[in-house]
Design a protein around this motif. Structure first.
Motif, mmCIF file in Angstrom:
data_model
loop_
_atom_site.group_PDB
_atom_site.id
_atom_site.type_symbol
_atom_site.label_atom_id
_atom_site.label_comp_id
_atom_site.label_asym_id
_atom_site.label_seq_id
_atom_site.Cartn_x
_atom_site.Cartn_y
_atom_site.Cartn_z
ATOM 1 N N LEU A 68 0.873 -1.172 0.084
ATOM 2 C CA LEU A 68 -0.188 -0.001 -0.038
ATOM 3 C C LEU A 68 0.780 1.314 -0.043
ATOM 4 O O LEU A 68 0.362 2.542 -0.121
ATOM 5 N N THR A 69 2.193 1.130 0.061
ATOM 6 C CA THR A 69 3.049 2.356 0.329
ATOM 7 C C THR A 69 3.789 2.630 -0.998
ATOM 8 O O THR A 69 4.512 3.639 -0.858
ATOM 9 N N VAL A 70 3.484 1.714 -2.075
ATOM 10 C CA VAL A 70 4.091 2.055 -3.436
ATOM 11 C C VAL A 70 3.137 2.234 -4.451
ATOM 12 O O VAL A 70 1.888 1.777 -4.298
ATOM 13 N N PRO A 71 3.463 3.153 -5.464
ATOM 14 C CA PRO A 71 2.560 3.349 -6.571
ATOM 15 C C PRO A 71 2.259 2.203 -7.565
ATOM 16 O O PRO A 71 3.235 1.257 -7.629
ATOM 17 N N HIS A 90 -4.604 6.380 -10.737
ATOM 18 C CA HIS A 90 -3.079 6.324 -10.467
ATOM 19 C C HIS A 90 -2.875 7.771 -9.661
ATOM 20 O O HIS A 90 -3.322 8.478 -9.640
ATOM 21 N N ASN A 91 -1.693 7.296 -8.751
ATOM 22 C CA ASN A 91 -1.389 8.412 -7.937
ATOM 23 C C ASN A 91 -0.893 9.883 -8.984
ATOM 24 O O ASN A 91 -0.788 10.996 -8.510
ATOM 25 N N ARG A 92 -0.030 9.284 -10.155
ATOM 26 C CA ARG A 92 0.064 10.371 -11.110
ATOM 27 C C ARG A 92 -0.979 10.057 -12.230
ATOM 28 O O ARG A 92 -0.963 8.928 -12.862
ATOM 29 N N LEU A 93 -1.795 11.135 -12.436
ATOM 30 C CA LEU A 93 -3.195 10.584 -13.053
ATOM 31 C C LEU A 93 -2.525 10.053 -14.645
ATOM 32 O O LEU A 93 -1.580 10.720 -15.350
ATOM 33 N N GLU A 94 -3.222 8.946 -15.156
ATOM 34 C CA GLU A 94 -2.674 8.434 -16.527
ATOM 35 C C GLU A 94 -2.878 9.623 -17.316
ATOM 36 O O GLU A 94 -3.706 10.374 -17.740
ATOM 37 N N MET A 131 -9.088 -1.288 -7.527
ATOM 38 C CA MET A 131 -7.793 -1.570 -6.588
ATOM 39 C C MET A 131 -6.351 -1.585 -7.364
ATOM 40 O O MET A 131 -6.588 -1.729 -8.403
ATOM 41 N N LEU A 132 -5.375 -1.109 -6.447
ATOM 42 C CA LEU A 132 -4.126 -1.210 -7.131
ATOM 43 C C LEU A 132 -3.960 -0.367 -8.387
ATOM 44 O O LEU A 132 -4.464 0.809 -8.711
ATOM 45 N N TYR A 133 -3.584 -1.134 -9.569
ATOM 46 C CA TYR A 133 -3.294 -0.591 -11.019
ATOM 47 C C TYR A 133 -4.696 0.035 -11.313
ATOM 48 O O TYR A 133 -4.604 0.808 -12.141
#
Ligand SMILES: Cc1cc2nc3c(=O)[nH]c(=O)nc-3n(C[C@H](O)[C@H](O)[C@H](O)COP(=O)(O)OP(=O)(O)OC[C@H]3O[C@@H](n4cnc5c(N)ncnc54)[C@H](O)[C@@H]3O)c2cc1C
Length: 495
Positions: free
Chosen positions: A141-144, A453-457, A447-449
């Motif tokens: 949970l701590t990595v993108p 995304h944390n940086r918007l696709e 969830m996940l991918y």
């Protein structure tokens, strides 16, 4: 990094976390917040001397907060004090049985034996297996997850076998426990994600594990002290927070987000933009549809969102001695979850939660009085409930249920201050898409991918923080999203 600038849209806990971390590294950080206060859903409402949490009341994983402050070169104790609650909470069943969930394991086991004889063995096995699951899963949970091949990360490959894929939270619990009521005691935490335990992926049994293993905390002065502490720490490092300053839209140059236009027409430019506004609300209001092919209005509308909440905030002119956290289950808990998530109708016998923090913290109500908050999980606005019509009837029903099922038989007599928030208010006043206050649901396909995304696709410099991106809703995971995005920005701009 003195010459690099970051604009953050929204001063909720997600935006404030990124602000604190990036400002501490020397970036010029400005937050634009449309409300006149910071904290977003994690803020305080002051009504005639009573202080109400607007949203979060349960704090878990305090180490996530202290480590994040440490990463910014700060000591969390300079900003807030957290106390562990024991008992953590009281569960009230329809037959009147009270189950006090202690943190102290000796007291807890005595209580399990009293209320649910024969479940101790299962409990020990459950806690042991969930420790393995939690230890492996939290690292993920701590990595993108911004590329499909991120699924091949060693951390995730190790977590897969213990994730209980294909099972629901309730399904996993059925392996360990016999009593349906005890399963509910270990399953209701799915509601923290606004989901039904019968639908919530089995991986999320880590929620009850986290409570039982590490405890439930209360920051002195209220849970909103988390956002206040983050804001103060960000400002101490030089971040600027502009309140009552709404963003109208994000400015793009081709596929690059380069700045924001405020509601007052002013334009400001920055090297990176972070969006902390509620994900689907922000996408549909701040980004022209032509710039979000993956998240068109149709796509956003078709996604699955958490439940909403019907809130009653009550300033009570006497001191109530019930526990800090009380969860009152409906007669048929499963049916109630189906009403919320499947049939999307209002229940005649809903489960609800009563927050009575004045019993622990006397700073929240005037002397001799209590600050009560009642939360009822209800369908989000994809359901067809006419809240203007139902609001006062539903409020009366909830007060009837409180009088019938709890010790607060005389509650109506002592109401000094009252405020109600419906799903429609969450949408219209607090900019929450469809009133789904716990954001996009946490089904496996989001969830996940597969979560935004944390940086918007499609953009190199537009970042998302808060409950709508990875890792998901809830204060510790929202703080993790703020950390992930801050790290990604620093990697990009610090090159
Ligand atoms: C009733 C309720 C109970 C909850 N209980 C818990 C709990 O017990 N424990 C827990 O861990 N979590 C809980 N949560 C979930 C979650 O932790 C909180 O909702 C959290 O505050 C969400 O943080 P965020 O950063 O994602 O967004 P928010 O807190 O919503 O912050 C977003 C900010 O963006 C601002 N904004 C929006 N649009 C614009 C714009 N155009 N321009 C400028 N600013 C804008 C908003 O005003 C807001 O301040 C609860 C939530 C609710 C609603």
């Amino acid at each position: 990094m003195k010459n690099k600038s970051i604009i953050i849209i929204g001063a909720g806990p997600g935006g404030l976390t990124s602000a604190m971390l990036l400002a501490s590294k020397g970036y010029n950080v400005t937050i634009y917040e449309k409300k006149s206060h910071f904290g977003g859903r994690n803020s305080v409402m002051n009504l005639n001397g009573f202080k109400f949490e607007l949203g979060p009341t349960f704090v878990m994983l305090p180490d996530v907060f202290s480590e994040t402050f440490k990463e910014a070169g700060k000591n969390i104790e300079d900003y807030m004090t957290m106390t562990r609650l024991d008992p953590m909470y009281r569960l009230k069943y329809a037959d009147g049985t009270d189950f006090f969930v202690h943190f102290d394991k000796e007291n807890l086991k005595k209580e399990i034996t009293r209320v649910f004889p024969g479940e101790i063995d299962g409990y020990d096995k459950y806690m042991k297996s969930q420790k393995v699951k939690y230890d492996r899963l939290y690292k993920c949970l701590t990595v993108p997850y911004m590329r499909w091949y991120n699924y091949l990360r060693l951390k995730l490959l190790k977590a897969f076998p213990v994730m209980d894929l294909g099972k629901s939270v309730h399904g996993v619990l059925s392996k360990y426990f016999k009593s349906e009521d005890f399963k509910i005691a270990m399953a209701f935490q799915a509601k923290y994600l606004g989901m039904s335990p019968w639908k919530c992926p089995g991986a999320f049994t880590i929620l009850s594990y986290v409570e039982h293993a590490f405890g439930v905390y209360h920051p002195q002065g209220g849970v909103h002290k988390i956002s206040e502490g983050l804001a103060k720490a960000a400002q101490d490092s030089g971040a600027i927070i502009k309140l009552s300053t709404g963003v109208k839209e994000i400015i793009f140059d081709k596929n690059k987000a380069i700045g924001v236009e405020l509601e007052n027409g002013e334009k400001f430019y920055a090297d990176s933009i972070i969006m902390n506004a509620d994900f689907a609300y922000g996408m549909s209001h701040l980004i022209p549809e032509s710039h979000r092919p993956k998240y068109t209005d149709k796509n956003l509308n078709g996604r699955d969102y958490s439940c909403s909440t019907f809130m009653i905030y009550l300033g009570i002119s006497k001191k109530y001695n019930i526990p800090h956290h009380n969860i009152v289950f409906s007669e048929d808990y499963k049916n109630n979850t189906e009403e919320i998530y499947e049939r999307m109708t209002l229940s005649a016998d809903p489960s609800f939660y009563i927050h009575n923090p004045s019993v622990t913290d006397d700073s929240l109500a005037p002397e001799g009085k209590s600050t009560l908050y009642v939360l009822v999980p209800v369908p989000n606005l994809k359901g067809n409930i006419d809240w203007e019509k139902e609001k006062s009837k539903f409020r009366d029903l909830i007060l009837d249920k409180i009088e019938e099922k709890t010790e607060l038989k005389d509650i109506r007599q002592y109401i000094e201050v009252e405020k109600v928030i419906t799903p429609l208010d969450w949408q219209n006043e607090f900019s929450v898409y469809k009133g789904g206050v716990f954001n996009l649901s946490h089904a496996l396909d989001q969830m996940l991918y597969l979560r935004p995304h944390n940086r918007l696709e499609g953009y190199s410099n537009l970042y998302i923080v808060g409950g709508g991106t990875h890792p998901g809703s809830g204060l510790p995971t929202i703080v993790e999203s703020g950390r992930i995005s801050a790290r990604l920005i620093d990697e990009e701009l610090g090159k």
